[in-house]
Design a protein around this motif. Structure first.
Motif, short mmCIF file in Angstrom:
data_model
loop_
_atom_site.label_atom_id
_atom_site.label_comp_id
_atom_site.label_asym_id
_atom_site.label_seq_id
_atom_site.Cartn_x
_atom_site.Cartn_y
_atom_site.Cartn_z
N LEU A 159 29.88 48.81 34.65
CA LEU A 159 31.31 48.26 35.31
C LEU A 159 31.47 47.46 36.16
O LEU A 159 32.87 47.27 36.26
CB LEU A 159 31.34 50.00 35.80
N PHE A 160 30.78 46.99 36.24
CA PHE A 160 30.07 45.82 37.10
C PHE A 160 29.97 44.40 36.16
O PHE A 160 30.14 42.99 35.82
CB PHE A 160 29.74 45.95 37.91
N LEU A 161 28.56 44.10 36.14
CA LEU A 161 27.65 43.25 35.24
C LEU A 161 28.50 42.55 33.97
O LEU A 161 28.98 41.30 33.58
CB LEU A 161 26.31 42.82 35.33
N VAL A 162 28.22 43.88 32.46
CA VAL A 162 28.15 43.11 31.03
C VAL A 162 29.38 42.58 31.32
O VAL A 162 30.09 41.88 30.57
CB VAL A 162 27.48 44.45 30.30
N PRO A 163 30.33 43.19 31.83
CA PRO A 163 31.67 43.14 31.34
C PRO A 163 32.38 41.23 31.83
O PRO A 163 32.76 40.69 30.72
CB PRO A 163 32.64 43.76 32.15
N ASN A 164 31.28 41.07 32.90
CA ASN A 164 32.18 39.95 33.24
C ASN A 164 30.30 38.88 32.50
O ASN A 164 30.69 37.47 33.16
CB ASN A 164 31.36 39.84 34.34
N GLN A 165 29.62 39.67 31.46
CA GLN A 165 29.06 38.92 31.63
C GLN A 165 27.16 37.94 32.18
O GLN A 165 27.32 36.76 32.04
CB GLN A 165 29.24 37.06 30.16
N VAL A 166 27.33 38.64 33.71
CA VAL A 166 25.88 38.83 34.02
C VAL A 166 25.62 39.77 33.78
O VAL A 166 25.91 40.79 32.83
CB VAL A 166 26.77 38.95 35.95
N MET A 167 23.98 39.13 34.18
CA MET A 167 23.26 40.35 33.50
C MET A 167 21.48 40.68 34.40
O MET A 167 21.61 39.56 35.57
CB MET A 167 22.35 39.69 32.06
N ASP A 168 20.85 41.43 34.36
CA ASP A 168 20.06 41.68 35.15
C ASP A 168 19.06 41.21 34.00
O ASP A 168 18.99 40.44 33.49
CB ASP A 168 19.44 42.91 34.71
N GLY A 169 17.24 41.23 34.55
CA GLY A 169 16.08 41.04 34.66
C GLY A 169 15.45 41.59 33.61
O GLY A 169 16.36 42.54 32.80
N GLY A 170 13.83 41.26 32.71
CA GLY A 170 13.64 42.13 32.21
C GLY A 170 13.68 42.73 30.56
O GLY A 170 14.80 41.79 30.34
N THR A 180 35.65 45.59 37.93
CA THR A 180 36.44 43.94 38.71
C THR A 180 36.35 43.27 36.96
O THR A 180 35.19 43.34 36.78
CB THR A 180 36.27 44.20 40.10
N THR A 181 36.48 42.09 37.07
CA THR A 181 36.66 41.45 36.43
C THR A 181 36.42 39.60 37.06
O THR A 181 36.57 38.70 36.54
CB THR A 181 38.20 41.11 35.18
N ASP A 182 36.36 40.60 38.62
CA ASP A 182 36.21 38.51 39.24
C ASP A 182 34.82 38.65 39.31
O ASP A 182 33.28 40.02 39.62
CB ASP A 182 36.38 39.17 40.67
N VAL A 183 34.32 37.82 38.54
CA VAL A 183 32.68 37.07 38.52
C VAL A 183 32.46 37.42 40.24
O VAL A 183 30.68 37.92 39.71
CB VAL A 183 32.21 36.26 37.76
N LEU A 184 32.56 36.83 40.63
CA LEU A 184 31.62 36.74 42.12
C LEU A 184 31.51 38.28 42.89
O LEU A 184 30.07 38.73 43.25
CB LEU A 184 32.47 35.88 43.27
#
Length: 285
Positions: free
Chosen positions: A30-41, A105-109
């Protein structure tokens, strides 16, 4: 004779691991993936694989973690393997379901900052109660026994490769946001587990010191030193066990001591620096 797993404490641990996995899934989907931000591992690898192949990331999170679950069972123990399996299963199913919902949110920051915070809280809860949501940490624990690097250093090198790959799969801007999210999550994990990222120095006083010491050697693979002590009140001679364990082994160590001597005195503290033996480098960053 080992205590049965299905105790009240173990049931509570499983519930808390499930809660931690659900919190992690919220931060991810609901935060990272829709904004193409990812976790590690492995989660990061799964997100990239999902983007390329169009298969839900939860499928990859579950399947890629399977061999690491087996390693965790063989090297760390049954309790750890069960709690980790529950956490990973819940995470996989939750990400598939939450992926269908609208992001907060769709605000990447904003997504990066709040997604990282939520991820860190979820992972911290899971780690604190003896589980893991990512097989790379299990692999790092096994490698650190053979390589002159700490668990944290090995994970850092692996994630460096993953975030570099993210620059090619998404954009370099998204990869940099991913590094920020990962950093925030790591700091939140430290807060939730109160410095659990550090190695732990442990002193145990028990009338069954020899049995406990041998169990630590056999079931955790950690070295043990016996110190001679004397009770100030009784004047009795006491054998004190001293050992150092990693953060992921702390829950298992407590379980061993509780199983063999519920009346044992145990003191656990953060080790600012550990070197030599099985610990080749600092475990603090």
């Amino acid at each position: 004779m080992q205590k049965p797993l299905l105790t009240g404490k173990f049931f509570i641990r499983i519930i808390l691991v499930i809660i931690g996995a659900l919190i992690f899934a919220v931060g991810l989907e609901l935060f990272l993936v829709p904004n193409q931000v990812m976790d590690g591992g492995i989660v990061g690898i799964s997100i990239m694989a999902s983007h390329i192949l169009g298969v839900p990331s939860g499928v990859f999170i579950f399947t890629i973690n399977l061999p690491f679950l087996y390693l965790g069972y063989k090297q760390i123990g049954k309790t750890f393997a069960i709690t980790t399996a529950v956490g990973i299963t819940v995470l996989s199913v939750a990400t598939i379901y939450l992926h269908q919902l609208e992001p907060f949110t769709t605000d990447v920051l904003l997504a990066t900052v709040f997604g990282g915070i939520i991820l860190g809280v979820g992972v911290g809860i899971v780690i604190r109660f003896g589980g893991s949501l990512d097989g790379t940490e299990i692999l790092a624990i096994l490698f650190t026994k053979r390589l002159p690097f700490s668990v944290g250093e090995i994970i850092m090198y692996v994630n460096l490769l993953i975030f570099t790959a993210a620059g090619f799969v998404f954009t370099w801007e998204q990869a940099m946001y991913s590094v920020i999210a990962y950093y925030i999550a790591a700091k939140m994990i430290d807060i939730v587990v109160e410095g659990l990222n550090e190695s732990k120095s442990v002193h145990i006083i028990s009338d069954h010191a020899d049995i406990i010491g041998q169990a630590i050697i056999d079931r955790l693979g950690r070295g043990v030193t016996y110190l001679n002590g004397q009770g100030a009140y009784t004047g009795d001679d006491k054998k004190v066990i001293f050992t150092v364990v990693t953060r992921i082994e702390e829950a298992k160590l407590k379980s061993i001591v509780q199983e063999l001597d519920p009346n044992a005195f145990m003191s656990i503290s953060n080790a600012a620096e550990v070197s030599g033996g099985r610990f080749k480098k600092k475990d603090i960053h």
